[in-house]
Design a protein around this motif. Sequence first.
Motif, PDB file in Angstrom:
ATOM      1  N   SER A   1       0.815  -1.084   0.080  1.00 41.95           N
ATOM      2  CA  SER A   1      -0.061   0.006   0.082  1.00 41.95           C
ATOM      3  C   SER A   1       0.853   1.338  -0.013  1.00 41.95           C
ATOM      4  O   SER A   1       1.830   1.110   0.727  1.00 41.95           O
ATOM      5  CB  SER A   1      -0.956  -0.025   1.210  1.00 41.95           C
ATOM      6  OG  SER A   1      -1.919  -0.966   1.417  1.00 41.95           O
ATOM      7  N   ARG A   2       0.509   2.260  -0.681  1.00 43.64           N
ATOM      8  CA  ARG A   2       1.371   3.545  -0.610  1.00 43.64           C
ATOM      9  C   ARG A   2       0.811   4.437   0.330  1.00 43.64           C
ATOM     10  O   ARG A   2      -0.335   4.986   0.711  1.00 43.64           O
ATOM     11  CB  ARG A   2       1.090   4.206  -2.208  1.00 43.64           C
ATOM     12  CG  ARG A   2       1.368   3.400  -3.572  1.00 43.64           C
ATOM     13  CD  ARG A   2       1.033   4.015  -4.743  1.00 43.64           C
ATOM     14  NE  ARG A   2       1.949   4.974  -4.842  1.00 43.64           N
ATOM     15  CZ  ARG A   2       1.394   6.373  -5.218  1.00 43.64           C
ATOM     16  NH1 ARG A   2       0.242   6.681  -5.431  1.00 43.64           N
ATOM     17  NH2 ARG A   2       2.086   7.387  -5.602  1.00 43.64           N
TER      18      ARG A   2
ATOM     19  N   GLU B   1       4.708   0.893   0.583  1.00 47.44           N
ATOM     20  CA  GLU B   1       5.421   1.932  -0.058  1.00 47.44           C
ATOM     21  C   GLU B   1       5.320   3.165   0.297  1.00 47.44           C
ATOM     22  O   GLU B   1       4.386   4.074   0.242  1.00 47.44           O
ATOM     23  CB  GLU B   1       5.289   1.852  -1.710  1.00 47.44           C
ATOM     24  CG  GLU B   1       5.398   0.344  -2.232  1.00 47.44           C
ATOM     25  CD  GLU B   1       4.940   0.575  -3.745  1.00 47.44           C
ATOM     26  OE1 GLU B   1       4.684   1.651  -4.118  1.00 47.44           O
ATOM     27  OE2 GLU B   1       4.658  -0.607  -4.240  1.00 47.44           O
ATOM     28  N   VAL B   2       6.579   3.843   1.159  1.00 53.53           N
ATOM     29  CA  VAL B   2       6.174   5.104   1.912  1.00 53.53           C
ATOM     30  C   VAL B   2       6.898   6.366   1.085  1.00 53.53           C
ATOM     31  O   VAL B   2       8.082   6.262   0.510  1.00 53.53           O
ATOM     32  CB  VAL B   2       6.920   5.061   3.280  1.00 53.53           C
ATOM     33  CG1 VAL B   2       6.929   6.159   4.151  1.00 53.53           C
ATOM     34  CG2 VAL B   2       6.340   3.606   4.081  1.00 53.53           C
TER      35      VAL B   2
ATOM     36  N   SER C   1      11.059   0.001   0.636  1.00 50.01           N
ATOM     37  CA  SER C   1      10.323   0.881  -0.350  1.00 50.01           C
ATOM     38  C   SER C   1      10.195   2.130   0.215  1.00 50.01           C
ATOM     39  O   SER C   1       8.838   2.423   0.926  1.00 50.01           O
ATOM     40  CB  SER C   1       9.131   0.413  -0.926  1.00 50.01           C
ATOM     41  OG  SER C   1       8.528   1.001  -1.923  1.00 50.01           O
ATOM     42  N   LEU C   2      11.043   3.105  -0.008  1.00 53.40           N
ATOM     43  CA  LEU C   2      11.016   4.443   0.710  1.00 53.40           C
ATOM     44  C   LEU C   2      11.522   5.661  -0.065  1.00 53.40           C
ATOM     45  O   LEU C   2      12.428   5.329  -0.654  1.00 53.40           O
ATOM     46  CB  LEU C   2      11.757   4.174   2.137  1.00 53.40           C
ATOM     47  CG  LEU C   2      11.928   5.276   3.082  1.00 53.40           C
ATOM     48  CD1 LEU C   2      10.661   5.962   3.495  1.00 53.40           C
ATOM     49  CD2 LEU C   2      12.565   4.920   4.248  1.00 53.40           C
TER      50      LEU C   2
ATOM     51  N   CYS D   1      -2.525   7.798   4.468  1.00 57.47           N
ATOM     52  CA  CYS D   1      -1.774   9.003   4.990  1.00 57.47           C
ATOM     53  C   CYS D   1      -1.639   9.126   6.630  1.00 57.47           C
ATOM     54  O   CYS D   1      -2.485   8.539   7.276  1.00 57.47           O
ATOM     55  CB  CYS D   1      -2.494  10.559   4.554  1.00 57.47           C
ATOM     56  SG  CYS D   1      -1.502  11.925   5.289  1.00 57.47           S
ATOM     57  N   TYR D   2      -0.222   9.186   6.864  1.00 56.42           N
ATOM     58  CA  TYR D   2       0.139   9.401   8.427  1.00 56.42           C
ATOM     59  C   TYR D   2       0.503  10.880   8.747  1.00 56.42           C
ATOM     60  O   TYR D   2       1.523  11.214   8.312  1.00 56.42           O
ATOM     61  CB  TYR D   2       1.118   8.344   8.746  1.00 56.42           C
ATOM     62  CG  TYR D   2       1.848   8.643  10.018  1.00 56.42           C
ATOM     63  CD1 TYR D   2       0.794   8.346  11.229  1.00 56.42           C
ATOM     64  CD2 TYR D   2       3.002   8.778  10.373  1.00 56.42           C
ATOM     65  CE1 TYR D   2       1.264   8.466  12.693  1.00 56.42           C
ATOM     66  CE2 TYR D   2       3.574   8.957  11.589  1.00 56.42           C
ATOM     67  CZ  TYR D   2       2.759   8.683  12.744  1.00 56.42           C
ATOM     68  OH  TYR D   2       3.155   8.932  13.936  1.00 56.42           O
ATOM     69  N   ASP D   3      -0.202  11.461   9.783  1.00 59.35           N
ATOM     70  CA  ASP D   3       0.061  12.755   9.903  1.00 59.35           C
ATOM     71  C   ASP D   3       0.067  12.803  11.330  1.00 59.35           C
ATOM     72  O   ASP D   3      -0.967  13.097  12.040  1.00 59.35           O
ATOM     73  CB  ASP D   3      -1.042  13.646   9.377  1.00 59.35           C
ATOM     74  CG  ASP D   3      -0.923  15.277   9.918  1.00 59.35           C
ATOM     75  OD1 ASP D   3      -0.074  15.350  10.745  1.00 59.35           O
ATOM     76  OD2 ASP D   3      -1.632  15.944   9.321  1.00 59.35           O
TER      77      ASP D   3
END
Length: 213
Positions: free
Chosen positions: A38-39, A60-61, A100-101, A119-121
Amino acid sequence: MITNEFWLDRWKTGRIGFHQEGINPKLVEFWPALPKNSRVLVPLCGKSNDMMWLAEQGYEVTGVELSSLAVIQFLGDNDLTYDTHQEGDLKIHTVNGGLSLRIIEGDYFQFSEDNFDACYDRAAMVAMPDSKRAEYVAHTLKRLSPSACVLLISLQYDGDTQGPPFSIEEDSVPLLWGNHIQKIASENLAQTNLQYKEQGHSTFDESVWRIQP
């Protein structure tokens, strides 16, 4: 006035109290189970090791960060080798090896990729003054797929302190992100951390929010 130069100066002078060493425990506890590959988008990522944790889960970051110092420190601190290429005003740093970064170096508002799965905020929305917050959220939502997950950490505090990080009224979070966002946890850090009491806070609520389709 909170400008790009403000943040570049904070990194240059080492005033990065917002940076957390280690992995944020709320990320580990509340991150949704997503398929491998997952992106995942991490806006205003700084040199957060949360990106390493996400990449190690098989995602995939993509982190986006204004400060070249933050980018170089993140890559160096984690002993990562990488390739860099330019796309317009943005520099794309792609990590070599099994993770994958990518770190996109530049102004987040010039970043236009879309269709991210999540999304991580932790420290992006709270870095935005009230005048930029709606623009930030709208820009972020445009980067996400219609079925994307979001994990958001917000702050609301009392006292005379001016941000960043900025205090955000709890009622405004669904107004910005939409009715699908739900608060799933909250902690008054002023009750558990002497630092906040010494700063004059009786309330320093850190809340965790999630959009989970």
